[in-house]
Enzyme design. Sequence first.
Site, mmCIF file in Angstrom:
data_model
loop_
_atom_site.group_PDB
_atom_site.id
_atom_site.type_symbol
_atom_site.label_atom_id
_atom_site.label_comp_id
_atom_site.label_asym_id
_atom_site.label_seq_id
_atom_site.Cartn_x
_atom_site.Cartn_y
_atom_site.Cartn_z
ATOM 1 N N TYR A 59 0.858 -1.180 0.000
ATOM 2 C CA TYR A 59 0.000 0.000 0.000
ATOM 3 C C TYR A 59 0.895 1.230 0.000
ATOM 4 O O TYR A 59 1.802 1.336 0.825
ATOM 5 C CB TYR A 59 -0.900 0.013 1.234
ATOM 6 C CG TYR A 59 -2.305 0.489 0.960
ATOM 7 C CD1 TYR A 59 -2.533 1.637 0.222
ATOM 8 C CD2 TYR A 59 -3.399 -0.214 1.449
ATOM 9 C CE1 TYR A 59 -3.814 2.076 -0.034
ATOM 10 C CE2 TYR A 59 -4.697 0.207 1.207
ATOM 11 C CZ TYR A 59 -4.900 1.365 0.457
ATOM 12 O OH TYR A 59 -6.176 1.790 0.210
ATOM 13 N N GLU A 61 -0.168 4.944 -0.656
ATOM 14 C CA GLU A 61 -0.865 6.201 -0.922
ATOM 15 C C GLU A 61 0.119 7.358 -0.859
ATOM 16 O O GLU A 61 0.976 7.418 0.019
ATOM 17 C CB GLU A 61 -1.964 6.433 0.111
ATOM 18 C CG GLU A 61 -3.275 5.745 -0.196
ATOM 19 C CD GLU A 61 -4.374 6.189 0.739
ATOM 20 O OE1 GLU A 61 -5.535 6.200 0.323
ATOM 21 O OE2 GLU A 61 -4.062 6.534 1.897
ATOM 22 N N ASP A 205 -5.495 13.801 -25.739
ATOM 23 C CA ASP A 205 -5.812 12.439 -25.312
ATOM 24 C C ASP A 205 -5.118 11.503 -26.304
ATOM 25 O O ASP A 205 -5.651 11.189 -27.367
ATOM 26 C CB ASP A 205 -7.315 12.215 -25.292
ATOM 27 C CG ASP A 205 -7.690 10.866 -24.693
ATOM 28 O OD1 ASP A 205 -6.788 10.026 -24.519
ATOM 29 O OD2 ASP A 205 -8.882 10.648 -24.412
ATOM 30 N N THR A 231 -2.597 5.959 -22.231
ATOM 31 C CA THR A 231 -2.608 4.643 -21.613
ATOM 32 C C THR A 231 -1.245 4.008 -21.795
ATOM 33 O O THR A 231 -0.475 4.402 -22.671
ATOM 34 C CB THR A 231 -3.682 3.733 -22.249
ATOM 35 O OG1 THR A 231 -3.425 3.639 -23.657
ATOM 36 C CG2 THR A 231 -5.071 4.265 -22.015
ATOM 37 N N LYS A 234 -2.097 -0.808 -25.154
ATOM 38 C CA LYS A 234 -2.210 -0.542 -26.585
ATOM 39 C C LYS A 234 -0.832 -0.699 -27.248
ATOM 40 O O LYS A 234 -0.097 -1.627 -26.949
ATOM 41 C CB LYS A 234 -2.841 0.822 -26.841
ATOM 42 C CG LYS A 234 -4.258 0.964 -26.241
ATOM 43 C CD LYS A 234 -4.877 2.275 -26.629
ATOM 44 C CE LYS A 234 -6.299 2.424 -26.130
ATOM 45 N NZ LYS A 234 -6.401 2.600 -24.671
ATOM 46 N N ARG A 240 -2.040 -2.652 -18.287
ATOM 47 C CA ARG A 240 -3.218 -1.802 -18.396
ATOM 48 C C ARG A 240 -3.143 -0.710 -17.328
ATOM 49 O O ARG A 240 -3.074 -0.988 -16.144
ATOM 50 C CB ARG A 240 -4.500 -2.623 -18.231
ATOM 51 C CG ARG A 240 -4.680 -3.582 -19.388
ATOM 52 C CD ARG A 240 -6.082 -4.129 -19.528
ATOM 53 N NE ARG A 240 -6.200 -4.703 -20.859
ATOM 54 C CZ ARG A 240 -6.555 -4.033 -21.941
ATOM 55 N NH1 ARG A 240 -6.860 -2.748 -21.831
ATOM 56 N NH2 ARG A 240 -6.616 -4.605 -23.125
#
Length: 409
Positions: A59, A61, A205, A231, A234, A240
């Site tokens: 974890y 954060e 984008d 992203t 692709k 991903r």
Amino acid sequence: MTVTHALEGDVLRRQDPELADLLLGERERQASTLQLIAAENFTSPAVLAALGSPLANKYAEGYPGARHHGGCEIADVAERLAVERAKALFGAEHANVQAHSGSSAVLAAYAALLRPGDTVLALGLPYGGHLTHGSPANFSGRWFDFVGYGVDAESGLIDHDQVRTLARTRRPKAIVCGSIAYPRHIDYAFFREVADEVGAYLIADAAHPIGLVAGGAAPSPVPYADVVCATTHKVLRGPRGGMILCGAELAERVDRAVFPFTQGGAQMHTIAAKAVAFGEAATEAFAVYTHQVVANARALAAALAAEGLVVTTGGTDTHLITADPAPLGVDGRTARGRLAAAGLVMDCCALPHADLRGLRLGTAAVTTQGMREAEMIRIAAFIGQALRDEASAPRVREQVRDLAGAFPP
């Protein structure tokens, strides 16, 4: 297949044989059909290894040096490595690698630059705009006043005159350039000029072309856009996930828009896998790959036209092709189902200036498998045969299986 050993190992089969069988089934599906979905690719064994690494347990954060949890020393180094590799790869002053997806990256970009109710100019959804470009079913369409520009009815190219006119009359706070179904290069310099004229932010984008940008096979939006959203899968061939690139002056705003405004803990195993992908994309071999992706797409587009499909814009500059199968007697949704039965996996999409659906396909995955122009001509022939004669699906399926088997992913 890269996941063979992991899936056939004793641990998963002992613990959960039902799921192990499902994953092996997916392995077989990918290996025996042709993956022509423009947004999909095959990651490397190294990327998969990072995804299954001990960082999946951590974890973290916050950001390196300012976490909300202890024990992040190694996680910090891994994230800094991913950030530095992304900055070097794309020539950006700042990179945020925590975004969970492309949509998450766009949400954060809007959060950093806009307020609810602001006007945004973006490519309309019927012309290839993404859900985050103003769909009423998406946060973008509910929170902001989107104005859609379109494409020329004859050429299928973005209507630059309309973009400029709408920008001057509507005075948007931001202009978005980018698409999920536009096969040509975006003129980022033009969009920068218009944004400057009306005092708007420019958001690129680049979810689809960013992998081509990394390999030098497509122009980069980084010198022109205030914020670039992308992203990491692709064409880029990573895990991903999402990524945001921007200048130093917007770095803090972008980071705070990702965490804590729109996301919680970073997925450190995915960030590690992104670092691996950025490292792979910086190689000469990856540059050669991206140029072959484009060469394959152009060959496939030409071969599809020869089979009787109408290829929008007359071709492609990228990995992506959109085509109308109507001349062969089927609409896009019917065509997609018929092709799936023949082992040819692709999407359907809206066609500009028509109440019809077309086909959207790409060459990233089959190029990763090692296919070249000759195979693209064969694939187009499979598509044409399956669409002209529904009864031929089993026969085409066997030919597809043979071709896929000759180029294992």
